[in-house]
Design a protein around this motif. Structure first.
Motif, short mmCIF file in Angstrom:
data_model
loop_
_atom_site.label_atom_id
_atom_site.label_comp_id
_atom_site.label_asym_id
_atom_site.label_seq_id
_atom_site.Cartn_x
_atom_site.Cartn_y
_atom_site.Cartn_z
N PRO A 1 38.67 49.12 29.55
CA PRO A 1 37.35 48.97 30.33
C PRO A 1 37.81 48.04 31.63
O PRO A 1 37.59 46.80 32.39
CB PRO A 1 36.63 47.56 30.11
N LEU A 2 38.65 49.17 32.55
CA LEU A 2 39.47 48.88 33.56
C LEU A 2 38.38 49.10 34.96
O LEU A 2 37.17 50.06 35.36
CB LEU A 2 40.20 49.97 34.48
N LEU A 3 38.17 47.87 35.65
CA LEU A 3 37.15 47.34 37.10
C LEU A 3 37.82 48.09 38.28
O LEU A 3 37.41 47.89 39.05
CB LEU A 3 36.22 46.43 37.17
N SER A 4 39.27 47.15 38.01
CA SER A 4 40.04 47.79 39.15
C SER A 4 41.54 48.93 38.37
O SER A 4 41.61 48.81 37.62
CB SER A 4 40.26 46.45 40.17
N GLY A 5 42.18 48.92 39.99
CA GLY A 5 43.48 49.13 39.51
C GLY A 5 43.89 50.29 40.45
O GLY A 5 42.87 51.17 41.09
#
Length: 389
Positions: A295-299
């Motif tokens: 569930p990555l929202l940034s990176g």
């Protein structure tokens, strides 16, 4: 330092070395060991016997005084803290004693030594961008509601961006993991040769065993000292913890990885939510579960754990950011969910339909075999080296 092989950066560097050795090349590795302040005893890695290896202990912790004073400078402390005069001296001596065909800098945090390398060697230098680092910080800032945290993360993003952009044309070549990162690099004015080289894995190490898999079961695996991972899993918990514990998502949820904060113990619910911390064998852990969430929202860059999960034939539910750089087809080799409703529906679908879940995983494995085999990736890497020598 890429040992032990228990996180994204170590796995990428370790697999790169394995691929080069398998193709008959000689490899020297000089590493900063930032784990000096831990009490953990590291087991010797068999890879060390096949390379020339040097490590140098460095303590990257900073005091509150140093942290506050840095706010009033133009420097980025999260890069500066990796510079050590003793390590630079060791590096320079090594370059005087050896002749290399290629010097590869793994990630932005060893770039502070670029000037010393240039002065000491005529060897071609390749920079491998594990992320476009300032984009990671900018995306983190965008997710923050707290105005002070947002301001500070934006400050870091601006400083890191200035540092990154000043350096881009000072290498002889740049290797990136994704087409998105290449496009960004070009937009920043990069003029030197650049090659997209996806994360490669030794597929012989990834042996799916469906008979050992708990179906259905939901899991997350990742280091929580990397802020995008922590942000993502906190978002997931805030949105779905109640649904898993008391709602319609009838599935056990397991969270594993390095450096999980103590406060995460509050999420644990016997028989339903398990906060396991660091596991002895990551691949065995992946093997034992059926549905992986990212569930990555940034990176930025490409996520190693998602590649490993696909190699282990897992059904993966990820945001678009989490799956960057992978040539997936939504609904065939992975499920993409970019908001709470989409995540809920994807998890529910996988929990209720085991055969569907299994098919997604099988297609994911085929994709890894076609595009992420370490031997194929290494051939492209060596071809890139030859093109700039």
């Amino acid at each position: 330092m890429p040992f032990p092989q228990n996180g994204g950066y170590p796995i990428v560097v370790g697999n790169t070395i394995k691929g080069l050795i398998n193709h008959g090349h000689e490899v020297s590795l000089i590493s900063l060991n930032v784990k000096k302040h831990t009490d953990k005893i590291l087991e010797p890695d068999e890879l060390l016997r096949k390379i020339t290896y040097t490590e140098y202990d460095i303590d990257t912790r900073i005091s509150w005084i140093e942290f506050v004073s840095n706010i009033f400078t133009k420097n980025s402390y999260n890069i500066d803290k990796y510079y050590d005069a003793g390590f630079e001296k060791l590096l320079v001596q090594n370059l005087k004693d050896n002749e290399y065909d290629i010097i590869q800098l793994e990630g932005l945090f060893v770039v502070p030594y670029l000037a010393a390398i240039r002065k000491s060697s005529k060897t071609r230098i390749v920079y491998r961008a594990h992320n476009i680092e300032h984009q990671v910080w900018r995306r983190l800032a965008q997710q923050k509601g707290d105005p002070i945290k947002k301001w500070y993360l934006n400050l870091l993003a601006r400083r890191v961006k200035t540092y990154e952009l000043e350096l881009l044309n000072k290498f002889d070549g740049i290797a990136v993991f994704t087409g998105q990162d290449k496009t960004s690099m070009l937009s920043f004015g990069t003029k030197i040769p650049m090659r997209v080289l996806p994360i490669g894995v030794d597929l012989a190490m990834y042996s799916p065993a469906p008979e050992k898999t708990e179906c259905p079961s939901l899991f997350f695996l990742g280091s929580l000292d990397w802020l995008p991972n922590r942000e993502g899993i906190e978002w997931f918990m805030n949105n779905f913890h109640k649904d898993i514990v008391d709602g319609e998502l009838k599935v056990k949820f397991y969270v594993a990885g390095n450096n999980i904060p103590e406060e995460f113990d509050e999420y644990e619910v016997p028989g339903k939510v398990f906060i396991q911390g660091e596991v002895d064998d990551a691949l065995e852990f992946i093997n034992s579960k059926s549905i992986m969430i990212v569930p990555l929202l940034s990176g930025g860059g490409m996520r190693v754990k998602i590649v490993e999960g696909m190699a282990m034939q897992k059904c993966i539910i990820s945001t678009t950011i989490g799956a960057e750089g992978i040539n997936f087809m939504h609904g065939e080799s992975i499920l993409i969910a970019n908001n709470a409703d989409e995540f809920y529906n994807a998890v529910l679908k996988c929990v209720l339909d085991e055969e569907y879940c299994r098919t997604i995983g099988q297609n994911a494995r085929k994709l890894m075999e076609e595009q992420h085999d370490i031997n194929k990736v290494t051939e492209s890497l060596v071809d890139f080296y030859r093109s700039i020598i």
